[in-house]
Every structure is written in structure tokens, then in C-alpha cells.
Design a protein around this motif. Structure first.
Motif, PDB file in Angstrom:
ATOM      1  N   HIS A  64      -7.260  -1.796  -8.939  1.00  0.00           N
ATOM      2  CA  HIS A  64      -5.616  -1.907  -9.104  1.00  0.00           C
ATOM      3  C   HIS A  64      -4.892  -3.187  -8.623  1.00  0.00           C
ATOM      4  N   PRO A  65      -4.151  -3.856  -9.323  1.00  0.00           N
ATOM      5  CA  PRO A  65      -3.710  -5.284  -8.754  1.00  0.00           C
ATOM      6  C   PRO A  65      -2.725  -5.097  -7.471  1.00  0.00           C
ATOM      7  N   PHE A  66      -2.106  -3.889  -7.503  1.00  0.00           N
ATOM      8  CA  PHE A  66      -1.517  -3.612  -6.296  1.00  0.00           C
ATOM      9  C   PHE A  66      -2.319  -3.330  -5.123  1.00  0.00           C
ATOM     10  N   ALA A  67      -3.379  -2.658  -5.303  1.00  0.00           N
ATOM     11  CA  ALA A  67      -4.371  -2.203  -4.215  1.00  0.00           C
ATOM     12  C   ALA A  67      -4.980  -3.521  -3.962  1.00  0.00           C
ATOM     13  N   VAL A  68      -5.541  -4.402  -4.832  1.00  0.00           N
ATOM     14  CA  VAL A  68      -5.919  -6.037  -4.328  1.00  0.00           C
ATOM     15  C   VAL A  68      -4.894  -6.727  -3.410  1.00  0.00           C
ATOM     16  N   THR A  69      -3.779  -6.467  -3.830  1.00  0.00           N
ATOM     17  CA  THR A  69      -2.602  -7.131  -2.831  1.00  0.00           C
ATOM     18  C   THR A  69      -2.643  -6.692  -1.439  1.00  0.00           C
ATOM     19  N   GLY A  70      -2.265  -5.431  -1.616  1.00  0.00           N
ATOM     20  CA  GLY A  70      -2.139  -4.491  -0.379  1.00  0.00           C
ATOM     21  C   GLY A  70      -3.149  -4.734   0.572  1.00  0.00           C
ATOM     22  N   TRP A  71      -4.545  -4.425   0.058  1.00  0.00           N
ATOM     23  CA  TRP A  71      -5.927  -4.230   0.958  1.00  0.00           C
ATOM     24  C   TRP A  71      -5.856  -5.909   1.580  1.00  0.00           C
TER      25      TRP A  71
ATOM     26  N   LEU B  11       0.608  -1.268   0.100  1.00  0.00           N
ATOM     27  CA  LEU B  11       0.035  -0.063   0.030  1.00  0.00           C
ATOM     28  C   LEU B  11       0.902   1.268   0.116  1.00  0.00           C
ATOM     29  N   ALA B  12       2.104   1.130   0.679  1.00  0.00           N
ATOM     30  CA  ALA B  12       2.854   2.357   0.833  1.00  0.00           C
ATOM     31  C   ALA B  12       3.450   2.576  -0.612  1.00  0.00           C
ATOM     32  N   PHE B  13       3.856   1.586  -1.628  1.00  0.00           N
ATOM     33  CA  PHE B  13       4.647   1.766  -2.625  1.00  0.00           C
ATOM     34  C   PHE B  13       3.295   2.308  -3.669  1.00  0.00           C
TER      35      PHE B  13
END
Length: 317
Positions: free
Chosen positions: A193-200, A63-65
């Protein structure tokens, strides 16, 4: 630019292989962590807390990234947030409850092989979910090869079969929940967004684990040493990196094509376990097991483009 990187043939192959090796390294790292942190094999709560800490750190890193690179993408709608809670519960909390507790009762090599059951259960599940992705002889042969390898992993040099629900069983259940989460992520996380899916999902799933585990954990159940913290941070980094990259690949590439590269996970996990865990050594059963599992994964995913075309239409209920 991001789309180009995750669609270019050779970069896709390189990223998929890299993710698989990272996931494979988790097996020896976790086994060594249990020893270093003096965790009792039967302490379920301590393992829930350890997993919660790892994935909470991993989620925050992702999430920071995303906040630095694409700040608007970190925001999700209320309906999407509910989807992410479901993914966090299944993909992180439930899967890694089985994974962490199961791996404590089996060797790192066995764990790497048994967890590959998720790939084969995915093939079975999509048969019932997607209209045009039914089982055929090719997939059946691949499934038979894969499950033969999983069975072979449980035979010892004394020719005795070993299976315990809280060990081997938990590792297989970890694979089942991974298969369920794969379909959920593909179907429910569209538009995020795939990184949002991952982070959350990592942050939310790990929070569930910590809220449940911390109040119940006995004092001194986990001994945090400098080396132990190093292993924990590495585990968090590998999760953040591998999950983020893999979800990005899934966004721009067919899941069937990518799944083929997951044969590297049991192979790298087995080899790395033999290298870094002193009491673990390769034997004929392990070699047969990883060979059969690798062949099974490749066979069931052969011609992934054709298979993936059918994975766009849910089967009518």
C-alpha cells in the motif's frame, strides 16, 4: 473510492500541484529553521539528527493514519520489509543527508533549483534501465535546458561562478539519490500500500539517521524554541502529506505524467524563499535558472503517457 480520487484527471492535477508546492515550501522553512535553532553551517551531525527527528515524526503520522483507516495494510511480509529498509536508506537517510547539509551552504533559491537535478537524472537513468525509454532529441533538449538552468543558479550578480561539493554538490547528489529512489519505489514496492511504503520507509530511514547521529551530537548543537518546534512539525506534516499523496498518485498513474508537475517545486521553492528569507532576492540569474529548469522538466516529460508505456519493461542486462 481512493482509486477514483487518484485517477480522476482534475483531482490528479490538483494533488500533484499541491504536493509540489508543499515540497517547494520546505526550502525556506529549513533555512529559517537553521537560523532559529542556532545550528552551525558545518555541523553535519546536528543536521542528520534534525532530519531524523522530522522524518521519524512524519513516518509515524503516516503509519498512524494507515492504522486507523486500513489497519491490515500496515502489515508487510519479510521480503517487503527488506525492500522498505532499502528505500528508507536511499530515499530518506542518504537523500536527506545530502539535502540538509547541502542546503546549509547555499541559498534557499539555489537549493530549490539545484534539487531539481533529480528529475533530469531520472530521465538519464531510465534510458539505461528500461528497454523502450531511450533518450531522444526531445529529451536531450529538455535535459540541456534543465542543466543550463542549474548552472545559471550558481552565477552571482558579480558574474562569478560558485560551486562547492559540500554545498551545490550535495544538493545535486540529493537529486541523484532521489532519482534512484524513484526507480526503486516503482520497481520494488509493488504490492505494498502506498501509505505503508511512505510510512515505513520514512520511519526506517529516519531511525538509521537517529541511531547514527544522536550518540555523536554535541550538547547544545540544536536550540529548540517554540517557533523552531513549529517549523519542525510543519516540515514533518508536509513530508507525511506530500509523500503519502505522491505515492498514491504513482500507484494509479504513469510516473512520466506526474513528473511534469515537478516543475512547480523549483518555482514555488524559489518564490517562497524570496518571500520569507530576508536576505534572499530574485535576480536575473535566478529567474533565468527557474525558467530553464521549468522548461526542461516540461519538455522531457511531454507526452508522458507514451513514455510511461515503455517504463513497464525493464531493459535486459
Amino acid at each position: 473510492m481512493m482509486k477514483g480520487i487518484f485517477e480522476h484527471k482534475w483531482s490528479v492535477i490538483g494533488i500533484a500541484v499541491f504536493c509540489s508546492i508543499l515540497w517547494g515550501s520546505a526550502f525556506p522553512v529549513l533555512k529559517v529553521s537553521y537560523i532559529e535553532m542556532q545550528m552551525a553551517p558545518d555541523d553535519i551531525i546536528a543536521k542528520i539528527v534534525l532530519a531524523g527527528i522530522r522524518f521519524f515524526i512524519a513516518g509515524l503520522l503516516v503509519l498512524a493514519f494507515l492504522l486507523i483507516t486500513r489497519p491490515k495494510r500496515i502489515l508487510v511480509k519479510r521480503k517487503q520489509f527488506f525492500v522498505l529498509i532499502i528505500l528508507g536508506l536511499v530515499q530518506t537517510a542518504l537523500q536527506y543527508f545530502f539535502f540538509y547539509n547541502g542546503l546549509a551552504k547555499v541559498s534557499g533559491m539555489q537549493g530549490a533549483i539545484l534539487s531539481s537535478a533529480g528529475t533530469f537524472f531520472t530521465v538519464i537513468m531510465v534510458h539505461f534501465y528500461y528497454k523502450n525509454d531511450r533518450l531522444n532529441w526531445q529529451k536531450i533538449i529538455g535535459l540541456l535546458a534543465g542543466f543550463t538552468g542549474i548552472v545559471a543558479a550558481n552565477w552571482g550578480e558579480a558574474l562569478q561562478f560558485s560551486f562547492h561539493w559540500d554545498g551545490e554538490g550535495y544538493m545535486i547528489l540529493s537529486g541523484v539519490t532521489n532519482a534512484i529512489a524513484t526507480i526503486l519505489a516503482k520497481e520494488l514496492a509493488t504490492g505494498i500500500h502506498p501509505f505503508a511504503v511512505t510510512g515505513w520507509q520514512l520511519t526506517l530511514g529516519s531511525s538509521i539517521m537517529l541511531v547514527f547521529g544522536l550518540p555523536q551530537m554535541a550538547a547544545g548543537a540544536i536550540t529548540f524554541t517554540s517557533f523552531g518546534w513549529g517549523l519542525l512539525l510543519y516540515s514533518a506534516l508536509l513530508s507525511a502529506c506530500a509523500f503519502g499523496l505522491w505515492y498514491s498518485l504513482l500507484k494509479f498513474n504513469p510516473a512520466g505524467e506526474l513528473s511534469m508537475y515537478k516543475f512547480i517545486v523549483p518555482v514555488s521553492g524559489t518564490v517562497l524563499s524570496a518571500m520569507f528569507i530576508p536576505e534572499e532576492h530574485l535576480n536575473v540569474f535566478i529567474l533565468v535558472a527557474i525558467s530553464m529548469v521549468a522548461v526542461g522538466i516540461i519538455v522531457v516529460n511531454y507526452k508522458g503517457k507514451k513514455n510511461e508505456k515503455s517504463m513497464t519493461t525493464p531493459r535486459a542486462s
